[in-house]
Design a protein around this motif. Structure first.
Motif, PDB file in Angstrom:
ATOM      1  N   LYS A1232       0.365  -7.510   1.281  1.00  0.00           N
ATOM      2  CA  LYS A1232       0.799  -8.594  -0.239  1.00  0.00           C
ATOM      3  C   LYS A1232       1.688  -7.395  -1.590  1.00  0.00           C
ATOM      4  N   PRO A1233       1.876  -8.308  -1.774  1.00  0.00           N
ATOM      5  CA  PRO A1233       2.445  -7.457  -3.616  1.00  0.00           C
ATOM      6  C   PRO A1233       1.836  -7.829  -4.161  1.00  0.00           C
ATOM      7  N   PHE A1234       0.477  -7.022  -4.567  1.00  0.00           N
ATOM      8  CA  PHE A1234      -0.645  -6.619  -4.966  1.00  0.00           C
ATOM      9  C   PHE A1234      -0.476  -5.245  -5.943  1.00  0.00           C
ATOM     10  N   ASN A1235      -1.414  -5.520  -6.495  1.00  0.00           N
ATOM     11  CA  ASN A1235      -1.796  -4.484  -7.509  1.00  0.00           C
ATOM     12  C   ASN A1235      -3.322  -4.058  -7.028  1.00  0.00           C
ATOM     13  N   SER A1236      -3.425  -3.256  -7.592  1.00  0.00           N
ATOM     14  CA  SER A1236      -5.256  -2.854  -7.546  1.00  0.00           C
ATOM     15  C   SER A1236      -6.525  -4.259  -7.815  1.00  0.00           C
ATOM     16  N   ALA A1237      -5.813  -4.460  -9.117  1.00  0.00           N
ATOM     17  CA  ALA A1237      -7.242  -5.607  -9.576  1.00  0.00           C
ATOM     18  C   ALA A1237      -5.965  -6.702  -8.639  1.00  0.00           C
ATOM     19  N   GLN A1238      -5.349  -6.275  -8.233  1.00  0.00           N
ATOM     20  CA  GLN A1238      -5.322  -8.386  -7.547  1.00  0.00           C
ATOM     21  C   GLN A1238      -6.130  -8.289  -6.151  1.00  0.00           C
ATOM     22  N   ALA A1239      -5.551  -6.774  -5.948  1.00  0.00           N
ATOM     23  CA  ALA A1239      -6.145  -6.396  -3.963  1.00  0.00           C
ATOM     24  C   ALA A1239      -7.518  -6.862  -4.583  1.00  0.00           C
ATOM     25  N   ILE A1253      -2.522  -4.520   2.570  1.00  0.00           N
ATOM     26  CA  ILE A1253      -1.873  -3.929   2.521  1.00  0.00           C
ATOM     27  C   ILE A1253      -0.968  -3.342   1.111  1.00  0.00           C
ATOM     28  N   ARG A1254      -0.353  -2.630   0.157  1.00  0.00           N
ATOM     29  CA  ARG A1254       0.115  -3.375  -0.972  1.00  0.00           C
ATOM     30  C   ARG A1254       1.006  -1.901  -1.028  1.00  0.00           C
ATOM     31  N   PRO A1255       1.840  -1.939  -2.358  1.00  0.00           N
ATOM     32  CA  PRO A1255       2.630  -1.180  -2.411  1.00  0.00           C
ATOM     33  C   PRO A1255       2.033  -0.324  -3.516  1.00  0.00           C
ATOM     34  N   SER A1256       2.643   0.799  -3.549  1.00  0.00           N
ATOM     35  CA  SER A1256       1.919   2.130  -4.047  1.00  0.00           C
ATOM     36  C   SER A1256       2.474   2.895  -4.722  1.00  0.00           C
ATOM     37  N   SER A1257       1.739   3.037  -5.967  1.00  0.00           N
ATOM     38  CA  SER A1257       2.376   3.122  -7.603  1.00  0.00           C
ATOM     39  C   SER A1257       3.223   4.918  -7.463  1.00  0.00           C
ATOM     40  N   LYS A1258       2.641   5.557  -7.024  1.00  0.00           N
ATOM     41  CA  LYS A1258       3.354   6.891  -6.528  1.00  0.00           C
ATOM     42  C   LYS A1258       4.815   6.821  -5.997  1.00  0.00           C
ATOM     43  N   GLY A1259       5.489   5.618  -5.973  1.00  0.00           N
ATOM     44  CA  GLY A1259       6.806   6.175  -5.032  1.00  0.00           C
ATOM     45  C   GLY A1259       6.918   5.267  -3.702  1.00  0.00           C
ATOM     46  N   PRO A1260       8.063   5.135  -3.234  1.00  0.00           N
ATOM     47  CA  PRO A1260       8.384   4.139  -2.456  1.00  0.00           C
ATOM     48  C   PRO A1260       8.170   5.781  -0.948  1.00  0.00           C
ATOM     49  N   ASP A1261       7.696   6.117  -0.918  1.00  0.00           N
ATOM     50  CA  ASP A1261       7.252   7.357  -0.171  1.00  0.00           C
ATOM     51  C   ASP A1261       5.964   7.331   0.712  1.00  0.00           C
ATOM     52  N   HIS A1262       5.089   6.285  -0.214  1.00  0.00           N
ATOM     53  CA  HIS A1262       3.320   6.005  -0.267  1.00  0.00           C
ATOM     54  C   HIS A1262       3.635   4.239  -0.164  1.00  0.00           C
ATOM     55  N   LEU A1263       2.253   4.258   0.567  1.00  0.00           N
ATOM     56  CA  LEU A1263       1.964   2.590   0.702  1.00  0.00           C
ATOM     57  C   LEU A1263       0.185   2.991   0.267  1.00  0.00           C
ATOM     58  N   ALA A1264      -0.174   1.340  -0.132  1.00  0.00           N
ATOM     59  CA  ALA A1264      -2.263   1.868  -1.076  1.00  0.00           C
ATOM     60  C   ALA A1264      -2.616   1.141   0.069  1.00  0.00           C
ATOM     61  N   VAL A1265      -3.582   1.017   0.800  1.00  0.00           N
ATOM     62  CA  VAL A1265      -4.580   0.571   1.324  1.00  0.00           C
ATOM     63  C   VAL A1265      -5.951   0.195   0.560  1.00  0.00           C
ATOM     64  N   THR A1266      -6.152  -0.997   0.747  1.00  0.00           N
ATOM     65  CA  THR A1266      -7.037  -1.443   0.045  1.00  0.00           C
ATOM     66  C   THR A1266      -8.192  -2.578   0.936  1.00  0.00           C
ATOM     67  N   TRP A1267      -9.611  -1.638   1.013  1.00  0.00           N
ATOM     68  CA  TRP A1267     -10.281  -2.131   1.808  1.00  0.00           C
ATOM     69  C   TRP A1267     -11.740  -2.761   1.656  1.00  0.00           C
ATOM     70  N   LYS A1268     -12.613  -3.712   1.918  1.00  0.00           N
ATOM     71  CA  LYS A1268     -13.355  -3.932   0.989  1.00  0.00           C
ATOM     72  C   LYS A1268     -14.414  -3.940   1.439  1.00  0.00           C
ATOM     73  N   VAL A1269     -15.638  -2.071   0.891  1.00  0.00           N
ATOM     74  CA  VAL A1269     -16.472  -2.202   1.550  1.00  0.00           C
ATOM     75  C   VAL A1269     -18.307  -2.680   1.458  1.00  0.00           C
ATOM     76  N   SER A1270     -18.380  -3.148   0.386  1.00  0.00           N
ATOM     77  CA  SER A1270     -18.882  -4.337   0.400  1.00  0.00           C
ATOM     78  C   SER A1270     -18.465  -5.324  -0.994  1.00  0.00           C
TER      79      SER A1270
END
Length: 1420
Positions: A1232-1239, A1253-1270
């Protein structure tokens, strides 16, 4: 008094204190009792003590009893005894079921059902065993105020005496003792010094002026007398404290409602009107009307309903008048005769059919077939419309009454009301008139209400101040309103009739000058104020005009259009794969399209409630309407003055029309919603009717309607090694005779030397021993189809056959047993229900599932009826959740009513069989309350019904009536009694669909068929009763002779002599004489391919279709193909041609090197076989890059492509602005093309463990994965990409924290995120986990330590500040400090003190070892 405030055990006494009986004499034997001082006490001493205490209490409380009160006290005593005797007689009327119910819900009251000795002791108990003053219980709270505590204790003891008044029999004691008891129970309240009101102020010494000021400020003391009077009336309604005990005194109101034991329920039982009629009409007031008024009302209602139904009936114009006559008769049957829909359809069907009329020009061809004017759906619609008409008339009559009051009190004559009120035919028009009345006569209405309150004695309310429009009418400003144009109603008339307006001229002054001349201080001190107020007033008059609203509403319904606009929230939420995307940019929808797709409009409104879209209704060509209306409000004069006035009028008209559009559009929107709900509910009803219209499964050789013997099997989820194959054998009467389990029913392969499964022989033995008529199979997964094929193979290979039956030629024949896949929607609800536990205690859920499958095969209707209110849990339409539950339930109930009355209910079987008793509430005339009353009364009468006539009672035989005459007329033909030729009193007609009112017709037809003359018939009757002729017809097996009768002649004679239409009824009689209560339902419906597919996979044609990208799990890899499995359980294959580039072939890597077993990857669904539950998929990258998009069929100008394109551009631009570069797009379902808050916002409504899975602000060689713990806890994981082909591709090596390495996103999600989510689930499901904050967990530990000071305890709780971490809180004893250690969740393990532990058990044991080691180190 609430039981919570009473020590019931103390009142009743313990077992050691009970009196018991001598074994031989039966006399009372008292046990010793210890007094408060520890000594022995006898009753006389206690009575003296009581009298002393009472005297002291009276002195202390200030009681003074005059001698004059002795007579009053004696009268009260006699009255009290009389009431008690009445109460005991009323309590005796409580039947055993009521008493059992009281005992079940109030076990403490069971203690009162003891022997007479117990009652004796109880009567003395409240007097003799009065607790001493040092036992105050709750009153200890008030230790600071001894006097208050004493008073509470005294009242508490008196109330205890009253509490047992209903359980004490007066004739157990001498009169003196009884009088003493009554005197104690009725001691007067302590005298109090109370404030005497304003009159007592005279003694204060204030002068007259001060007293007057005081009265002005505080009143004269009688302002709230009305409130005191209301309280007194309520007290009188509640009755005295010693009134009889009622169910509402024992149970909570909700319990009485659930058990249908409220006063309202009892009234419904008692009134001789069909229960469904009573419930539907309870909102309307009962109104007595004369026959002439009823005739006029029926005539009006007939036209009203016919005008609504005829456009939908598709009848030829020549049938319009017969249709209206048919509607008229139906209304008479419903409102005058109190006949329900099934009765009308079955026994008055001649009025629903139009026969060709000889020598009628409208029916030139006499050979035309009869035309059915109304079916059951039409009758139910008339019933619904009848209720709407009643509501309309009731509101219209109320308005008429208001207008009559205005004419009487205010001397008002209003032509608008007199013309429009009688013509109002919709609820919207009635509401328009009501708004007009309140706008036009608000001041007079207040006077009317004031006079009515004086007449009725209701509360008087202060008259409110006048509103702005009243002030305007009474001021000079209103002259300018009149100058603006013709009155609003005349203007609306011209608009409605499209006629020229009346003559009027422009004033001689400009609007501004005229406004300056009409100043009316202090409200209107300037010309601009006057002009603005006049414009507003005229616009409001246009808005409130009923004719103007009707004009606008007519245009809305004829030319209205619907637009759907996305909101800012909807812009973000409604993506292309969202179900609401279908109408995100929908425009210009005509109402005819909405009528064809009602669920679409309801989904729009649902999305509007969620704040995602805004649904607007507008007029098409509104400018043309305005131009036409401008001509009606402007003058034709040519001058600057006229132009100024016309400009002002156009401005006022625009303002009025703008408000009118909003008001009318809102009403049209709600009307559309109601109609769409009705249409969708009717669709659900039709689907339900199809499910109900199934006879029991018919094996070959058996008569349709015979219940089969069933062997039902299921493998549940079908997981090998975990789920056994459960089975149940159910007899034709629904009883479970045998059940068990199988493990392996697969046939072997002799060619490969594979033996049969270990349970194949056992299965064959069961089948051959039990000889079922059919084998039913179902389950929760696609493995069900494999079991179905295995069973088919076994039956075919071993030639398993059912019981032999005679065919049409009389030859004994045994057919091979049928194996069916059974619809399990009822079984899924049943096998885990409380009802299944009651009916089959101790059986495993899967066996109960099999029982429900078998019973469904035996009679689907009974199983659906047994669901009760849970029927709404079954899916009849994918959009039924858009309907209000009560509306859906009401429509579904009508389907069940129709089918139950088609099939009929054997009343004697219903008494003993709960599954048949479940059908009784749906019988015509009955309902749940009356059905229960019927069964109850039949049981009182002996438990057997010999004849239908017994249902209304027979005093000569001491048979109580089960129902009243009207209800009996409705239900009698649908309750049948099996015919027994051996019973001389048994009437064959009671076993047919023929109504008792037509028994004489049937007997006449039977006599004619037997060619008996009147003397023969009379001789038969004298010898064997009224039913003798029909009994002889049946005995001689001569029923087919009735086919020789010419029924047309019977029908003509009946219509000429008795004015009764009976042609269709005669056909029914002929059919019933030959085959009573023949099965009229359709054959059992086998499941379609789509139904089986949805049942075992949970997917539909919309949720899983070719072209979609779906996750699959690798099962096995081969050089030329790969076997995979979808999440829904469907097995699929990927051929070599569908491998991705670089895999397979001569130059590519082997599939086993590219893919590992159990790996989850994305695949494109190329082909799906719903019948075989198999699929073909592709791993090719070009196929995966093609996004799936559902195509919608939109007409030109129905979709706002410009807005859609602009939104996409803005979204891309916003992403580039945030990141400073082109946004990455990865073809993955979780991207999803989200930032952390949108995710986090997106995952808020998702389940634990879901991932983005979303783009990372650290650059094109990084990805961010956000998952729901609780809930409200989300972990953000940084993923480093290595071995990237280009800037936008995903790296072939993915690293997390420098410790974990994965080859692709699917492997990362499965082996990292899902592995951690599994551990989180394991942690939260552990018994040591506390679902609270750390502070709450530590508080729990402290409480536990206080309760167990010598024990240690620990618990886990989540750490919301650091997602993925938990606290391990512990306290090693009462005096030990609270401590906590962090626990980290890692893939497939927990980490504590840098030590990994694979599961919770190891984690807890590891903690204990670590703690013990640290404790030993501290010790040394």
């Amino acid at each position: 008094m609430s039981n919570a405030l009473l020590d019931l055990d103390a009142e009743l006494g313990s077992e050691e204190e009970d009196e018991d009986f001598e074994d031989e004499t039966g006399e009372l034997r008292s046990k010793t009792k210890h007094g408060a001082n520890g000594g022995l006490e006898d009753s006389s001493e206690e009575e003296d003590e009581d009298e002393d205490e009472e005297a002291i209490a009276k002195v202390r409380e200030g009681f003074i009893v005059d001698e004059d009160e002795d007579e009053e006290e004696s009268a009260r005593t006699r009255k009290h005894k009389k009431r008690r005797r009445q109460r005991e007689e009323e309590e005796a009327l409580l039947d055993e079921e009521d008493l059992d119910l009281i005992g079940e819900l109030n076990p403490e009251l069971q203690q009162r059902k003891s022997t007479e000795s117990r009652f004796k002791r109880l009567k003395r108990g409240h007097r003799d065993e009065r607790p001493s003053r040092n036992r105050r219980g709750v009153q200890e709270i008030f230790d600071e105020d001894e006097d208050l505590a004493d008073g509470l204790e005294e009242r508490y003891n008196n109330n205890r005496a009253d509490e047992f008044a209903d359980f004490i029999e007066e004739d157990e004691f001498e009169d003196e003792e009884a009088n003493n008891a009554l005197e104690e129970a009725e001691v007067a309240r302590p005298g109090r010094k109370v404030y005497t009101g304003i009159s007592g102020i005279q003694d204060t010494g204030l002068d007259e002026a001060s007293l007057e000021d005081l009265r002005a400020a505080f009143g004269d003391g009688d302002e709230y007398d009305w409130a005191l009077q209301v309280q007194l009336e309520q007290d009188e309604e509640q009755g005295p404290l010693d009134r009889p005990l009622e169910l509402k005194d024992v149970f909570e109101p909700s319990q009485l409602v659930d058990k249908m034991l409220t006063d309202e329920d009892n009234i419904i039982r008692a009134i001789d009107v069909p229960e469904r009629f009573q419930l539907a009409r309870k909102q309307f007031k009962a109104v007595e009307v004369s026959p002439e008024e009823m005739e006029e009302r029926l005539k009006e209602e007939t036209m009203w309903i016919s005008n609504l139904l005829l456009p939908k009936s598709r009848l030829e114009r020549r049938y319009y008048e017969p249709f209206q006559n048919s509607v008229r008769k139906v209304l008479e049957f419903m409102n005058i005769e109190e006949y329900e829909v099934p009765f009308i359809f079955q026994h008055r069907k001649d009025y629903l059919i139009q026969e060709p009329i000889p020598q009628d020009p409208e029916f030139p061809n006499p050979d035309d077939k009869p035309e059915r004017l109304l079916d059951q759906n039409g009758l139910w619609e008339i019933f619904e419309l009848d209720l709407k008409f009643k509501a309309l008339v009731e509101k219209r009559d109320a308005l008429q009454k208001t207008y009559e009051s205005l004419k009487t009190i205010g001397d008002i004559r209003d032509s608008v009301l007199e013309e429009l009120l009688p013509e109002a035919v919709t609820m919207e028009e009635i509401q328009d008139i009501q708004d007009y009345v309140h706008f036009q006569y608000s001041a007079q209405l207040k006077d009317v209400n004031l006079m009515e309150s004086e007449t009725t004695g209701a509360q008087k309310r202060a008259r409110a101040s006048r509103n702005i429009f009243e002030k305007l009418r009474a001021s000079r400003v209103y002259a300018l309103v009149r100058a603006l144009g013709v009155p609003a109603d005349e203007f609306a008339k011209s608009a409605m009739m499209n006629t020229p307006r009346g003559d009027f001229d422009d004033p001689s002054m400009h609007p501004e000058d005229m406004a300056d001349s009409l100043l009316d201080p202090p409200e209107y001190t300037s010309g601009s104020q006057v002009l603005r107020a006049a414009k507003h007033m005229y616009a409001e008059e246009l808005t409130m005009s009923p004719r103007m609203r009707k004009f606008m509403r007519r245009h809305f319904y004829s030319t209205g259009l619907l637009d759907c606009f996305r909101t800012e929230k909807g812009l973000r939420k409604i993506t292309e794969d969202h179900p609401y995307y279908e109408f995100k940019y929908l425009r210009s929808q005509e109402f005819s399209i909405i009528a064809r797709r009602p669920e679409l409009y309801l989904r729009m409104l649902n999305a509007e409630q969620e704040g995602l879209v805004e649904v607007k209704i507008r007029l098409d060509g509104v400018q043309k309407i305005k131009e036409r209306l401008y001509k009606l409000i402007q003058t034709d004069n040519l001058s600057d003055l006229a132009d100024t006035w016309n400009s002002t009028r156009r401005e006022v008209l625009d303002a009025g029309l703008e408000r009118l559009e909003r008001i009318v559009a809102r009403g049209v929107k709600e009307t559309l919603k109601s109609e769409c709900e009705n249409m969708l509910a009717r669709t659900c009803r039709d689907k339900y009717l199809e499910k109900l219209d199934q006879a029991p499964f018919k094996p070959k050789g058996l008569v349709l309607g015979t219940r089969p013997r069933v062997l039902a099997l299921s493998n549940g989820n079908g997981q090998p090694g975990r789920d056994a194959i459960c089975w149940a054998w159910v007899e034709e009467d629904g009883r479970v005779r045998e059940h068990g389990k199988f493990v392996d029913l697969r046939l072997g392969n002799p060619e490969k030397y594979l033996p049969d499964g270990q349970d194949v022989a056992n299965f064959i033995e069961v089948v051959r021993r039990r000889k079922p008529d059919v084998i039913g199979v179902s389950g929760f997964s696609v493995e069900t189809r494999k079991l179905y094929k295995d069973l088919q193979d076994i039956v075919e290979k071993h030639d398993l056959r059912a019981t032999s039956n005679e065919d049409d030629e009389g030859i004994e024949k045994a057919d091979r047993i049928d194996v069916l896949i059974v619809n399990d929607e009822v079984a899924r609800l049943y096998h885990t229900s409380e009802r299944s536990t009651i009916e089959n205690p101790g059986l495993p859920p899967l066996v109960k599932y099999c029982i429900a499958l078998a019973r469904y095969l035996q009679d689907p209707m009974r199983e659906y009826a047994a669901l009760g209110k849970s029927i709404t849990s079954i899916s009849f339409d994918p959009n039924q959740d858009l309907l209000p539950t009560d509306k859906l339930t009401r429509y579904l109930e009508t389907a069940m009513v129709d089918m139950v009355n088609l099939v009929g209910v054997e009343i004697n079987e219903a008494i003993n069989e709960p599954s048949i008793a479940n059908l009784l509430p749906y019988v015509c005339g009955l309902g749940p309350r009356k059905a229960a009353q019927v069964l109850k009364t039949i049981n009182i009468n002996g438990g057997v019904v010999q004849a239908r006539s017994e249902l209304v009672g027979d005093p000569d035989k001491s048979i109580l009536p089960c129902m009243g005459g009207k209800v009996w007329i409705n239900c009698s033909s649908f309750l049948y009694i099996e015919y027994d030729p051996q019973e001389p009193e048994c009437d064959y007609m009671d076993n047919t669909r023929v109504h008792p009112e037509d028994y004489d017709l049937a007997r006449k037809m039977a006599a004619d068929a037997l060619e008996l003359d009147e003397e023969d018939v009379e001789a038969e009757k004298n010898e064997n009763g009224d039913a003798a002729v029909v009994r002889r017809l049946v005995k001689d097996e001569a029923q087919e002779k009735v086919n020789d009768l010419v029924l047309e002649e019977y029908a003509d004679q009946l219509e000429k002599k008795f004015h009764q239409k009976k042609r269709a009824t005669l056909e029914t009689i002929r059919a019933e004489l030959q085959q009573p209560y023949e099965e009229l339902r359709r054959n059992f419906a086998l499941m379609s391919t789509d139904e089986i597919f949805t049942m075992v996979t949970g997917e539909t044609r919309e949720s899983l279709q070719e072209g979609m990208t779906v996750p699959v799990q690798i099962k096995r890899t081969f050089p030329d193909h790969i076997e995979v499995k979808l999440d829904c359980g469907i097995e699929g294959g990927v051929s070599e041609s569908e491998y991705p580039e670089g895999v397979g072939g001569d130059n590519g890597v082997e599939p086993r090197q590219a893919y590992s077993v159990h790996q989850t990857v994305q695949a494109k669904l190329v082909f799906l076989s719903r019948k075989n539950l198999t699929a073909q998929l592709s791993f090719r990258e070009d196929a995966l890059k093609r996004p799936f998009r559902k195509e919608y069929d939109h007409l030109p100008n129905e979709w706002d492509h410009n807005q859609e394109t602009q939104d996409k551009k803005n979204a891309d631009k916003a992403k580039e602005t945030v990141s400073g570069r082109a946004q990455r797009v990865i073809k993955h379902p979780f991207f999803k093309p989200f930032n952390s808050a949108q995710a986090e916002e997106y995952l808020g409504s998702c389940s634990r463990g879901d991932v983005v899975i979303r783009p990372s602000s650290k650059g094109p060689d990084h990805l961010a994965v956000t998952w729901k713990v609780s809930d409200n806890v989300y972990q953000h994981i940084d993923v480093l990409e290595l071995d990237k082909d280009n800037e936008f591709s995903v790296g072939k090596t993915l690293k997390i924290g420098g410790k974990y390495t994965y080859s692709d996103l699917d492997e990362l999600i499965a082996n990292h995120v899902k592995a951690m989510a599994k551990k989180v689930d394991e942690m939260m499901e552990d018994e040591k986990y506390q679902n609270g904050s750390k502070a709450q967990t530590e508080q729990w530990l402290s409480t536990y330590a206080e309760a167990n000071p010598k024990r240690s305890m620990y618990a886990f709780c989540i750490n919301p500040k650091f997602p993925g971490y938990f606290f391990l809180c512990f306290k090693a004893g009462l005096n030990a400090p609270l401590s906590s250690w962090p626990v980290k969740v890692i893939p497939n393990a927990f980490e504590l003190q840098r030590n990994p532990y694979p599961d919770m058990r190891a984690l807890k044991n590891g903690f204990k070892l670590l703690f013990a080691n640290q404790a030993s180190q501290r010790r040394y």
